[in-house]
Design a protein around this motif. Structure first.
Motif, PDB file in Angstrom:
ATOM      1  N   ALA A 371       0.824  -1.212   0.000  1.00 48.50           N
ATOM      2  CA  ALA A 371       0.000   0.000   0.000  1.00 48.50           C
ATOM      3  C   ALA A 371       0.855   1.259   0.000  1.00 48.50           C
ATOM      4  CB  ALA A 371      -0.929  -0.006   1.217  1.00 48.50           C
ATOM      5  N   LYS A 372       1.995   1.186   0.658  1.00 48.14           N
ATOM      6  CA  LYS A 372       2.883   2.355   0.779  1.00 48.14           C
ATOM      7  C   LYS A 372       3.446   2.799  -0.567  1.00 48.14           C
ATOM      8  CE  LYS A 372       6.517   4.036   3.887  1.00 48.14           C
ATOM      9  NZ  LYS A 372       5.655   5.072   4.489  1.00 48.14           N
ATOM     10  N   MET A 373       3.412   1.929  -1.573  1.00 47.74           N
ATOM     11  CA  MET A 373       3.911   2.313  -2.896  1.00 47.74           C
ATOM     12  C   MET A 373       3.095   3.449  -3.495  1.00 47.74           C
ATOM     13  SD  MET A 373       6.625   0.585  -3.481  1.00 47.74           S
ATOM     14  CE  MET A 373       6.906   0.728  -1.698  1.00 47.74           C
ATOM     15  N   ALA A 374       1.896   3.680  -2.968  1.00 45.56           N
ATOM     16  CA  ALA A 374       1.067   4.792  -3.453  1.00 45.56           C
ATOM     17  C   ALA A 374       1.782   6.130  -3.268  1.00 45.56           C
ATOM     18  CB  ALA A 374      -0.272   4.803  -2.730  1.00 45.56           C
ATOM     19  N   GLU A 375       2.640   6.222  -2.253  1.00 45.77           N
ATOM     20  CA  GLU A 375       3.389   7.461  -2.007  1.00 45.77           C
ATOM     21  C   GLU A 375       4.331   7.776  -3.161  1.00 45.77           C
ATOM     22  OE1 GLU A 375       5.377   7.047   1.709  1.00 45.77           O
ATOM     23  OE2 GLU A 375       3.525   6.677   2.853  1.00 45.77           O
ATOM     24  N   HIS A 376       4.797   6.740  -3.867  1.00 45.16           N
ATOM     25  CA  HIS A 376       5.734   6.940  -4.975  1.00 45.16           C
ATOM     26  C   HIS A 376       5.002   7.118  -6.305  1.00 45.16           C
ATOM     27  CE1 HIS A 376       9.104   5.767  -2.368  1.00 45.16           C
ATOM     28  NE2 HIS A 376       8.278   4.851  -1.882  1.00 45.16           N
ATOM     29  N   ILE A 377       3.693   6.879  -6.290  1.00 56.75           N
ATOM     30  CA  ILE A 377       2.896   6.989  -7.518  1.00 56.75           C
ATOM     31  C   ILE A 377       2.164   8.323  -7.548  1.00 56.75           C
ATOM     32  CG2 ILE A 377       0.946   6.008  -8.787  1.00 56.75           C
ATOM     33  CD1 ILE A 377       1.807   3.249  -7.595  1.00 56.75           C
ATOM     34  N   GLN A 378       1.397   8.606  -6.534  1.00 50.87           N
ATOM     35  CA  GLN A 378       0.633   9.848  -6.381  1.00 50.87           C
ATOM     36  C   GLN A 378       0.079  10.312  -7.728  1.00 50.87           C
ATOM     37  OE1 GLN A 378       3.157  12.528  -4.124  1.00 50.87           O
ATOM     38  NE2 GLN A 378       3.056  11.228  -2.317  1.00 50.87           N
ATOM     39  N   GLN A 379       0.390  11.549  -8.128  1.00 47.12           N
ATOM     40  CA  GLN A 379      -0.151  12.073  -9.391  1.00 47.12           C
ATOM     41  C   GLN A 379       0.860  12.013 -10.530  1.00 47.12           C
ATOM     42  OE1 GLN A 379      -3.383  12.718  -9.275  1.00 47.12           O
ATOM     43  NE2 GLN A 379      -3.247  12.257  -7.075  1.00 47.12           N
ATOM     44  N   HIS A 380       1.934  11.237 -10.342  1.00 47.52           N
ATOM     45  CA  HIS A 380       2.980  11.186 -11.368  1.00 47.52           C
ATOM     46  C   HIS A 380       2.639  10.228 -12.501  1.00 47.52           C
ATOM     47  CE1 HIS A 380       5.353  13.513  -8.615  1.00 47.52           C
ATOM     48  NE2 HIS A 380       5.401  12.543  -7.713  1.00 47.52           N
ATOM     49  N   TYR A 381       1.702   9.319 -12.278  1.00 47.30           N
ATOM     50  CA  TYR A 381       1.421   8.267 -13.250  1.00 47.30           C
ATOM     51  C   TYR A 381       0.002   8.412 -13.793  1.00 47.30           C
ATOM     52  CZ  TYR A 381       5.771   5.992 -12.037  1.00 47.30           C
ATOM     53  OH  TYR A 381       7.104   5.707 -11.866  1.00 47.30           O
ATOM     54  N   ASP A 382      -0.119   8.215 -15.100  1.00 46.92           N
ATOM     55  CA  ASP A 382      -1.435   8.331 -15.733  1.00 46.92           C
ATOM     56  C   ASP A 382      -2.317   7.121 -15.441  1.00 46.92           C
ATOM     57  OD1 ASP A 382      -1.246  10.843 -17.544  1.00 46.92           O
ATOM     58  OD2 ASP A 382       0.645   9.799 -17.855  1.00 46.92           O
ATOM     59  N   LYS A 383      -1.698   5.950 -15.295  1.00 46.04           N
ATOM     60  CA  LYS A 383      -2.449   4.749 -14.939  1.00 46.04           C
ATOM     61  C   LYS A 383      -1.478   3.695 -14.428  1.00 46.04           C
ATOM     62  CE  LYS A 383      -6.080   1.591 -16.551  1.00 46.04           C
ATOM     63  NZ  LYS A 383      -7.047   1.271 -17.653  1.00 46.04           N
ATOM     64  N   VAL A 384      -1.951   2.869 -13.495  1.00 45.71           N
ATOM     65  CA  VAL A 384      -1.136   1.800 -12.923  1.00 45.71           C
ATOM     66  C   VAL A 384      -1.878   0.476 -13.088  1.00 45.71           C
ATOM     67  CG1 VAL A 384       0.056   0.952 -10.878  1.00 45.71           C
ATOM     68  CG2 VAL A 384      -0.174   3.420 -11.253  1.00 45.71           C
ATOM     69  N   TYR A 385      -1.170  -0.523 -13.560  1.00 43.92           N
ATOM     70  CA  TYR A 385      -1.720  -1.864 -13.732  1.00 43.92           C
ATOM     71  C   TYR A 385      -1.154  -2.741 -12.622  1.00 43.92           C
ATOM     72  CZ  TYR A 385      -2.772   0.033 -18.342  1.00 43.92           C
ATOM     73  OH  TYR A 385      -3.232   0.828 -19.370  1.00 43.92           O
ATOM     74  N   LEU A 386      -2.029  -3.340 -11.837  1.00 41.14           N
ATOM     75  CA  LEU A 386      -1.628  -4.103 -10.657  1.00 41.14           C
ATOM     76  C   LEU A 386      -1.895  -5.585 -10.877  1.00 41.14           C
ATOM     77  CD1 LEU A 386      -3.263  -1.743  -8.023  1.00 41.14           C
ATOM     78  CD2 LEU A 386      -0.883  -1.724  -8.814  1.00 41.14           C
ATOM     79  N   TYR A 387      -0.935  -6.426 -10.423  1.00 41.69           N
ATOM     80  CA  TYR A 387      -1.047  -7.868 -10.677  1.00 41.69           C
ATOM     81  C   TYR A 387      -0.632  -8.648  -9.433  1.00 41.69           C
ATOM     82  CZ  TYR A 387       0.084 -12.457 -12.681  1.00 41.69           C
ATOM     83  OH  TYR A 387       0.156 -13.810 -12.935  1.00 41.69           O
ATOM     84  N   GLY A 388      -1.570  -9.428  -8.870  1.00 43.56           N
ATOM     85  CA  GLY A 388      -1.232 -10.284  -7.737  1.00 43.56           C
ATOM     86  C   GLY A 388      -2.062  -9.995  -6.502  1.00 43.56           C
ATOM     87  N   SER A 389      -2.092 -10.942  -5.594  1.00 42.87           N
ATOM     88  CA  SER A 389      -2.938 -10.839  -4.408  1.00 42.87           C
ATOM     89  C   SER A 389      -2.507  -9.723  -3.465  1.00 42.87           C
ATOM     90  CB  SER A 389      -2.951 -12.177  -3.658  1.00 42.87           C
ATOM     91  OG  SER A 389      -1.629 -12.528  -3.253  1.00 42.87           O
TER      92      SER A 389
END
Length: 452
Positions: A371-389
């Motif tokens: 969940a903490k990876m959201a801090e490195h994504i914030q508004q810098h990425y147009d879209k994120v594709y997530l894979y796995g439990s």
């Protein structure tokens, strides 16, 4: 190689052997054997002894043997070397060969960046010495002796990558390797499931000093407080490295998708890879270069020419022209955060996208770390594709911040590939990062090869 069968027998205290033939190759995979090879039938899911005939057909003229001798091949051209334990004999032979060739030894460990640092170190030291390095990820109790036994007889500096997932493993590898100089790249969260805490990870990584020469060199990150009390009692020379801190201090001048330029001691250096975190890896190679007497010009030339092992921060092109940054060999929160930050700083022509897969072996706090990876994504990425439990936790974090995402379960890799293939445009740039066990390499391959 520079060993005879008789010499191998003597090194392993095997009596009643009289064979002066030279061994040109040592292999535990019968499929890789060529002429005049020593076959090492290691235990495993299928015992290596069952491949003895295949090894002989491919060119083995000698083999270690721990099963009853009446089961061994009975061929005049094949010498059987009876041992109590094939694995231990293999490791013992590697120690003998290292002592015979007597190269200087460099050892590298850490939670992330080992292979990149190994590649950079080899590129630097090769400017003055005949070098040999760990190939691929042969960095464990079998891979390290394999590396030693594949070292050419004229090797002057041997560069050994040392990996682990349990306490005690690095100590064993360091004892086998007996390094003259060593480095710890970073203390991350990899293997928290086995080791319990970053403090225990730091202690496990510091086991690299077990075999380090008393007058040797140890390089450690300047920003890692966990190592400070652990290195204080050591007799070896300790040098720190870091961005604008440490004995070896670098300042980043420029960072692009294809290279990073930085300054050390008023000298501008360039590495042909992305990321400030890779500057830290380069500082380790710089420190080893200094230790072994290279000039500043030689070090700079080596760093500028480095070629990284496949799947380590590797730029590729999708079949439709989109840019792919493949970093899919391994992942932990520290490493994933660093590459997300570096990718976010790039000046890119189109959308900035990320495909992130589970980080494995993180223990009970795994979901929180994802969940903490959201801090490195914030508004810098147009879209994120997530894979796995485990990425479910990051999905929830992104949803709370209204960051666009698509989520795929572990058994939905084909759907992930289909989605990416449909949504990627030629001007997009896509970062792919996850633990090797998640198999993102298949996603990378599908995007590159689609419609070919």
């Amino acid at each position: 190689m520079n060993l005879t069968i008789q010499e191998i027998a003597n090194a392993l205290a095997i009596d009643n052997i009289n064979d002066s033939r030279s061994i040109e190759q040592v292999e535990f995979d019968s499929r890789k054997i060529n002429q005049n090879a020593l076959f090492i039938p290691l235990p495993g899911a299928r015992d290596g002894h069952t491949f003895a005939q295949a090894a002989i057909e491919n060119g083995a003229i000698a083999m270690l043997w721990s099963q009853p001798l009446d089961l061994a091949p009975k061929l005049e051209q094949v010498t059987i070397l009876p041992v109590a334990d094939v694995t231990k004999a293999f490791q013992q032979l590697a120690v003998y060969y290292r002592e015979k060739i007597q190269p200087k030894v460099v050892a590298i460990t850490g939670s992330n960046g080992k292979t990149t640092t190994k590649d950079m170190t080899e590129a630097v030291l090769a400017q003055q010495y005949r070098t040999y390095k760990t190939q691929g990820n042969y960095n464990n109790d079998l891979g390290l002796p394999y590396t030693i036994l594949h070292m050419p007889a004229d090797t002057e500096i041997l560069i050994l990558e040392m990996g682990m997932d349990h306490a005690g493993e690095i100590a064993f590898l360091s004892t086998l390797g007996q390094p003259d100089a060593a480095a710890i790249t970073i203390i991350g969260e990899a293997h928290l499931e086995n080791l319990g805490s970053r403090e225990n990870i730091a202690k496990a990584k510091l086991e690299i000093v077990t075999g380090l020469k008393q007058d040797g060199l140890l390089l450690i990150p300047a920003d890692e407080a966990l190592l400070v009390p652990l290195v204080q009692p050591l007799s070896q020379e300790i040098r720190t490295f870091g961005l604008e801190q440490g004995d070896l201090s670098a300042k980043i001048i420029d960072e692009s998708s294809q290279q990073t330029t930085f300054e050390v001691a008023n000298q501008a250096l360039t590495i042909p890879v992305l990321g400030g975190y890779n500057v830290k890896n380069a500082l380790i190679a710089y420190g080893f270069g200094q230790y072994f007497g290279l000039t500043s010009a030689q070090i700079a030339k080596g760093l500028a020419q480095v070629e990284l092992t496949k799947n380590r921060t590797q730029w590729l092109t999708a079949s439709n022209g989109a840019a792919l940054l493949s970093d899919v060999y391994n992942a932990n929160p520290t490493a994933m955060g660093l590459v997300l930050d570096s990718f976010a700083r790039l000046n890119l022509p189109g959308r900035r996208l990320a495909c992130l897969a589970d980080m494995l072996e993180l223990g009970p706090d795994s979901l929180a770390m994802h969940a903490k990876m959201a801090e490195h994504i914030q508004q810098h990425y147009d879209k994120v594709y997530l894979y796995g439990s485990q990425m479910l936790a990051l999905k929830e974090a992104l949803a709370s911040q209204n960051i666009p995402y698509a989520y795929f379960k572990v058994d939905e890799k084909d759907q992930l590939i289909a989605c990416l293939s449909a949504e990627l445009t030629p001007t997009d740039s896509l970062l792919l990062k996850g633990s090797n066990g998640m198999g993102l390499q298949a996603v990378v391959q599908a995007l590159v090869e689609a419609n070919q």
